[in-house]
Motif scaffolding. Sequence first.
Motif, mmCIF file in Angstrom:
data_model
loop_
_atom_site.group_PDB
_atom_site.id
_atom_site.type_symbol
_atom_site.label_atom_id
_atom_site.label_comp_id
_atom_site.label_asym_id
_atom_site.label_seq_id
_atom_site.Cartn_x
_atom_site.Cartn_y
_atom_site.Cartn_z
ATOM 1 N N ASP A 11 0.779 -1.246 -0.016
ATOM 2 C CA ASP A 11 -0.182 0.039 0.207
ATOM 3 C C ASP A 11 0.937 1.279 0.123
ATOM 4 O O ASP A 11 0.201 2.490 0.218
ATOM 5 N N GLU A 12 2.183 1.153 0.071
ATOM 6 C CA GLU A 12 3.023 2.087 -0.013
ATOM 7 C C GLU A 12 2.646 3.564 -0.701
ATOM 8 O O GLU A 12 2.496 3.465 -2.328
ATOM 9 N N TYR A 13 2.473 4.635 -0.240
ATOM 10 C CA TYR A 13 1.943 5.976 -0.828
ATOM 11 C C TYR A 13 0.909 6.029 -1.717
ATOM 12 O O TYR A 13 0.220 6.948 -1.921
ATOM 13 N N ILE A 14 0.118 4.821 -1.578
ATOM 14 C CA ILE A 14 -1.223 5.085 -2.323
ATOM 15 C C ILE A 14 -2.376 4.586 -1.399
ATOM 16 O O ILE A 14 -3.422 5.030 -1.776
ATOM 17 N N ARG A 15 -2.225 3.671 -0.618
ATOM 18 C CA ARG A 15 -3.625 3.302 0.238
ATOM 19 C C ARG A 15 -3.157 3.535 1.648
ATOM 20 O O ARG A 15 -4.009 3.616 2.368
ATOM 21 N N LYS A 16 -1.914 3.581 2.175
ATOM 22 C CA LYS A 16 -1.430 4.036 3.309
ATOM 23 C C LYS A 16 -0.826 5.037 3.574
ATOM 24 O O LYS A 16 0.016 5.568 2.671
ATOM 25 N N ARG A 17 -0.990 6.121 4.558
ATOM 26 C CA ARG A 17 -0.622 7.338 4.626
ATOM 27 C C ARG A 17 0.935 7.013 4.940
ATOM 28 O O ARG A 17 1.285 6.461 5.861
ATOM 29 N N SER A 18 1.675 8.068 4.409
ATOM 30 C CA SER A 18 2.944 8.041 4.490
ATOM 31 C C SER A 18 3.426 9.042 5.723
ATOM 32 O O SER A 18 2.851 10.014 5.631
ATOM 33 N N LEU A 19 4.303 8.422 6.670
ATOM 34 C CA LEU A 19 4.685 9.407 7.711
ATOM 35 C C LEU A 19 5.639 10.576 7.185
ATOM 36 O O LEU A 19 5.709 11.689 7.714
ATOM 37 N N ARG A 20 6.481 10.229 6.453
ATOM 38 C CA ARG A 20 7.537 11.096 5.673
ATOM 39 C C ARG A 20 6.901 11.811 4.335
ATOM 40 O O ARG A 20 6.034 10.964 3.586
ATOM 41 N N ASP A 21 7.580 12.582 3.893
ATOM 42 C CA ASP A 21 7.049 13.373 2.688
ATOM 43 C C ASP A 21 7.805 12.415 1.521
ATOM 44 O O ASP A 21 8.539 11.743 1.716
#
Length: 426
Positions: A400-410
Motif C-alpha cells: 500500500d506504499e504511498y497509495i493506500r497507506k498514509r506515509s509518515l514522511r514526505d
Amino acid sequence: MAETAEASKPPAPAGHSAPKHAGPPAPRARRRRWILGAVAVPVLAGAGLWTAVHRIPWMGPLVANGLRSVIGAENVTALEETAYAVEDRVHRLWRGSEPPKTYWEVPEPAPEPAAPAAGADATAAPAVVAAVFRPKDVGPSHEAWPAPGDGRWVPIVDRARPGDPPRLYKTLIHPDPHRSWAELFVVAVDLSGVDVHLMAGSREPAATTEEGKTYERRAKVPEAHQAQLLAAFNGGFMTEHGQWGMRVDDVTLVRAREQGCTLALHRDGRMQIGPWSRLAADEGSMRWWRQTPSCMVDEGELHPLLRASEVRNWGATLDGNTVIRRSAVGLDREGKVLFVGISNHTTAAAIGLGLRHAGAAAVAQLDVNWSYPKFLLYEPGEGGALTPVALASGFEFSEDEYIRKRSLRDFFYLTRKAPAPSAATP
C-alpha cells in the motif's frame, strides 16, 4: 555391615569405571560461562536487531526514534556510525574482490542509422520521425570494475500503456572506486511527458509555522492522480535533522534556509535545483519547493566539502563519509531531465559524483539510511488495483506504499503529463 554390603556388589564391567556423581562446577568454570553468556546474549540480540532493521521497513525508524528518546540523539549517531563502520570493514574484508552485480538485462545498443546510398536523391525530403526521449549512454563510472551494461539506459515499460514511448529510463552505476559492491540505481525522467508532485507526510516534515501546523495532510497519492501514476520516491530529512524547508499547496510548512539546496517546481512547469540564495527571488512563481542540505553538485561542480573528511552536511547527523544507503535528485543543464538516484553502501561524494556522471548538472541529496530511500513503480494488478514494484531487488516496501497507506514522511510522485490541447481545438 557396610563392608559386607560393599563386598557383595558385582564388579564393574571390564573397561568401565564406576560412575561418578559430578559435584557443583568450579567457581572458575561458572565465571567463564557467565562471561560467555553475558557477551553472547547482546551480540546475538544486536545481530538479530540489525537483521530486522534491514528487513522490516518500519523497524529502523522505530528503533532509532526509540533510542533517541532514551539515550539522546548524539549517542544514537555515535552508535549508528560505529555500526555502519563495522559493516563497511566486514564488506571490505569479505567482498574486496567481489565483481559488481547486475540487476537487469541490458540490450545491445541500437545500430546507428545507415548513411544514404551512393546516388540517392539528396533533395528528397527526409522522413518525419517523432522525437522519442532517450538519455545519452554514459558508460561505467570506473573502468576498474564495470558491470555489464553499466551506464547504459534501459527503457522502463509503462505496464498500463505498453504502447507508449518510454517516459522513464533506468541505469546502474558503480560510483565508488574503492567498493565494487557500492551501487547507484538511476532513473531518468522525461519532464516533457511527466509531471512531478510533492506530498507532505502525515508527520514529516514537522511544521514550524502557524499555517503549517493547521495544514491538512493527505500523505498519500490522491485518488484523482492514481490512474496516471507512474512512480513514487522518498523525500527529505525530518525537520529535526537540519530544519530544511518545504512549501506545498501555497503553505509553508518549514521556512527556507539560506544555504539549503532547493528542488523547485514553477507554475509554468520549469524545474530547478540550486541554492536558495539564488532561487529565492522567484519564490512567488513556484508551485512547490523542498529543501535539502547544500547542493552536492551545482552548475556541474562538485561541492568542495564533499572531498573533506568528517563533514556531516549530507548525513543529517551522520558523517558524509559514512557508507550507507542514500537518495538524491538531479537535473540536466537544460532542466529537461530529472535524475533520481537510490544507492547502496555509498558515501555522500560517491552518490553526488555518480549522478553527475549520469548527466546531472545539479544534485540535491534527499533522505538516507536503510529504511527510507526507495523508488517504486506502479503497475495495474488484479481488478485494476495499482501494485508497487521496486526498481531493483533489496528494497523493502508495503503493498500500500504511498497509495493506500498514509506515509509518515514526505515523498514525490510521478504522473503521465496530460497531452497539450490541439491547436485545432476551439
